[in-house]
Design a protein around this motif. Structure first.
Motif, short mmCIF file in Angstrom:
data_model
loop_
_atom_site.label_atom_id
_atom_site.label_comp_id
_atom_site.label_asym_id
_atom_site.label_seq_id
_atom_site.Cartn_x
_atom_site.Cartn_y
_atom_site.Cartn_z
N SER A 252 8.84 -29.62 -2.79
CA SER A 252 8.59 -30.44 -3.81
C SER A 252 8.32 -29.70 -5.11
N SER A 253 8.76 -30.58 -6.22
CA SER A 253 8.71 -29.85 -7.56
C SER A 253 7.29 -29.30 -7.84
N LYS A 254 6.24 -29.92 -7.45
CA LYS A 254 4.76 -29.62 -7.65
C LYS A 254 4.48 -28.22 -7.00
N LYS A 255 4.97 -28.08 -5.75
CA LYS A 255 4.54 -26.92 -4.96
C LYS A 255 5.29 -25.69 -5.60
N THR A 256 6.67 -25.89 -5.89
CA THR A 256 7.52 -25.14 -6.68
C THR A 256 6.95 -24.48 -7.71
N LYS A 257 6.39 -25.29 -8.62
CA LYS A 257 5.80 -25.03 -9.88
C LYS A 257 4.52 -23.76 -9.35
N ALA A 258 3.71 -24.20 -8.69
CA ALA A 258 2.77 -23.55 -8.17
C ALA A 258 2.93 -22.15 -7.78
N LEU A 259 4.22 -22.14 -6.83
CA LEU A 259 4.38 -20.98 -6.12
C LEU A 259 5.28 -20.17 -7.02
N LYS A 260 5.94 -20.61 -8.21
CA LYS A 260 6.68 -19.77 -9.03
C LYS A 260 5.52 -19.19 -10.00
N LYS A 261 4.48 -19.67 -10.47
CA LYS A 261 3.47 -19.52 -11.09
C LYS A 261 2.72 -18.14 -10.42
N HIS A 262 2.62 -18.21 -9.08
CA HIS A 262 1.68 -17.17 -8.29
C HIS A 262 2.91 -16.19 -8.07
N LEU A 263 4.06 -16.45 -8.24
CA LEU A 263 5.09 -15.28 -8.12
C LEU A 263 5.11 -14.23 -9.42
N GLN A 264 4.98 -15.06 -10.29
CA GLN A 264 5.03 -14.18 -11.66
C GLN A 264 3.79 -13.14 -11.73
N SER A 265 2.81 -13.44 -11.03
CA SER A 265 1.67 -12.29 -10.91
C SER A 265 1.65 -11.48 -9.95
N CYS A 266 2.47 -11.79 -8.80
CA CYS A 266 2.32 -11.03 -7.52
C CYS A 266 3.51 -10.30 -7.11
N PRO A 267 3.66 -9.06 -7.47
CA PRO A 267 4.80 -8.13 -7.10
C PRO A 267 5.18 -8.16 -5.61
N GLY A 268 4.16 -8.18 -4.70
CA GLY A 268 4.08 -8.19 -3.14
C GLY A 268 4.97 -9.37 -2.71
N CYS A 269 4.70 -10.60 -3.19
CA CYS A 269 5.01 -11.68 -2.85
C CYS A 269 6.74 -11.66 -3.34
N GLN A 270 6.75 -11.38 -4.63
CA GLN A 270 8.15 -11.23 -5.11
C GLN A 270 9.11 -10.35 -4.37
N GLN A 271 8.53 -9.31 -3.97
CA GLN A 271 9.26 -8.36 -2.83
C GLN A 271 9.74 -9.16 -1.79
N GLU A 272 8.62 -10.00 -1.13
CA GLU A 272 8.92 -10.77 0.10
C GLU A 272 10.03 -11.88 -0.25
N LEU A 273 10.00 -12.40 -1.46
CA LEU A 273 10.96 -13.64 -1.68
C LEU A 273 12.53 -12.74 -1.77
N ARG A 274 12.43 -11.65 -2.28
CA ARG A 274 13.70 -10.94 -2.36
C ARG A 274 14.27 -10.63 -0.88
N SER A 275 13.36 -10.10 -0.21
CA SER A 275 14.09 -10.03 1.03
C SER A 275 14.32 -11.34 2.08
N LEU B 6 7.33 -19.53 1.08
CA LEU B 6 8.69 -18.74 0.52
C LEU B 6 9.96 -18.92 1.48
N PRO B 7 10.10 -19.12 2.75
CA PRO B 7 11.36 -19.57 3.34
C PRO B 7 11.75 -20.64 2.66
N LEU B 8 10.93 -21.70 2.50
CA LEU B 8 11.58 -23.15 1.89
C LEU B 8 11.73 -22.99 0.32
N LEU B 9 11.03 -22.06 -0.20
CA LEU B 9 11.63 -21.90 -1.67
C LEU B 9 13.01 -21.36 -1.89
N ILE B 10 13.37 -20.52 -0.83
CA ILE B 10 14.70 -19.88 -0.90
C ILE B 10 15.78 -21.10 -0.76
#
Lengths: 188, 177
Positions: B19-42, B10-14
């Motif tokens: 890389s685009s591959k990891k970004t895609k995979a991470l965004k896909k996970h974020l769509q289904s995980c509210p905990g990680c979404q909250q972490e990303l917001r912080s 997450l700190p690197l996504l901010i």
């Protein structure tokens, strides 16, 4: 208006006035990096002085085609590291709060309006970082350099820069949540 | 991608440092995980706020201080003039120079102190090359035999009988007194 390469040539030929002209655009940049690394205006000036001397001494070794700005970043970061090492040795007893107090007193009038709280917050966030993490964070997030450029300046691989950056951002986030715990409650 | 892996990135996504591959995979996970979404917001909030603070909190170098600093640098060449030649301090290869010099000194000492005979013999050989053939024989590089009489002894294994021959320096058999 002369470009950098012409000014460097003139300095190497012995024209000292060109040295002042060469570094004038970068003076705030040098001072600010020094300020971020130490958190103190007077110490930042000392670092900047050292940077100017180093640049003057080693201008001969500057290769044409290289980015002069990146070279300045590198010299400033290295001087900042050296200064911090010395400070750790000699001023272990001095608390960071005291350092910041002296920094506020001597800072420029234009900056005096800045709130005390904000400076303390910046201090708390940056104090949590190691010198290397601080350098990487400042270059990437404050100066907006790319990962590759940061790696070249700091002298490590892109992978290492990413790792340091990741740690730095995490530490800053943690410090931020300590300052504003409401966000942490919301998170939980 | 699981939550542990996602939170480490997450700190690197901010800062868009993935890389685009990891970004895609991470965004896909974020769509289904509210905990990680909250972490990303912080992370997002903290980084944005700190960047704002850093932008506002800039120190300025006023003209008077700048001129002073430049003047100090101007004094530097005069100081350097007193020590214009410093061969053993060529920054940043100071250590390399020192080790090289030490190695050369040790090498020279080994040759001249530990094996002086080797040097002497080589010098004599070189001097001998310039001489005539007759002189060469006389001035041999090898030391002259120090004894005038040479003896030879034979012992029979079967009988144990010993025979001793004694020769003079002309290799003539010498009568034993």
């Amino acid at each position: 208006m002369k470009n950098e390469e012409e000014l460097i040539e003139e300095v190497l030929d012995g024209n000292f006035d060109s040295f002042a002209a060469l570094l004038h655009p970068y003076r705030q940049l040098i001072l600010n990096i020094g300020y971020r690394m130490t958190g103190n205006y007077e110490e930042a000036k000392e670092i900047s002085q050292e940077v100017l001397l180093k640049i003057f001494k080693h201008l001969k070794s500057f290769k044409k085609g290289q980015s002069f700005k990146n070279w300045i970043y590198k010299t400033t970061i290295n001087c900042g590291h050296d200064y911090l090492k010395k400070r750790i040795k000699h001023l272990k007893a001095v608390k960071s709060q005291e350092i910041f107090q002296s920094g506020r007193e001597t800072s420029e009038p234009e900056n005096r309006y800045l709130s005390l709280e904000m400076r303390e917050n910046i201090n708390r966030c940056l104090q949590a970082l190691t010198p290397h993490e601080k350098a990487v964070f400042l270059l990437r997030d404050e100066q907006g350099l790319s990962i590759k450029e940061t790696a070249r300046i700091v002298g490590c691989s892109s992978l290492s820069v990413r790792a340091h950056l990741c740690r730095a951002r995490r530490k800053i986030r943690d410090q931020f949540l300590k300052i504003y715990p409401l966000h942490q409650e919301a998170k939980g | 991608m699981n939550c542990k892996k996602a939170r480490s990135l997450l700190p690197l996504l901010i800062g868009e440092d993935l890389s685009s591959k990891k970004t895609k995979a991470l965004k896909k996970h974020l769509q289904s995980c509210p905990g990680c979404q909250q972490e990303l917001r912080s992370y997002d909030l903290s980084l944005k706020r700190v960047k704002e603070w850093l932008k506002k909190d800039q120190v300025l170098w006023n003209e008077a201080d700048w001129i002073k600093a430049i003047e100090k640098v101007k004094e530097q060449p005069e100081k350097l003039k007193t020590f214009p030649f410093r061969p053993f301090a060529p920054w940043p290869f100071k250590a390399v120079w020192a080790y090289t010099l030490m190695a050369v000194i040790i090498f020279v000492l080994t040759i001249f102190l530990a094996k002086p005979w080797l040097v002497k013999k080589n010098l004599e050989l070189v001097a001998n090359q310039n001489l005539s053939p007759s002189e060469k024989v006389e001035k041999s590089p090898w030391p002259a035999p120090s004894q005038d009489v040479i003896s030879m002894r034979m012992v029979s294994k079967e009988t144990g009988l010993k025979i001793i021959w004694v020769f003079n320096k002309n290799f003539d058999l010498e009568e034993k007194k």
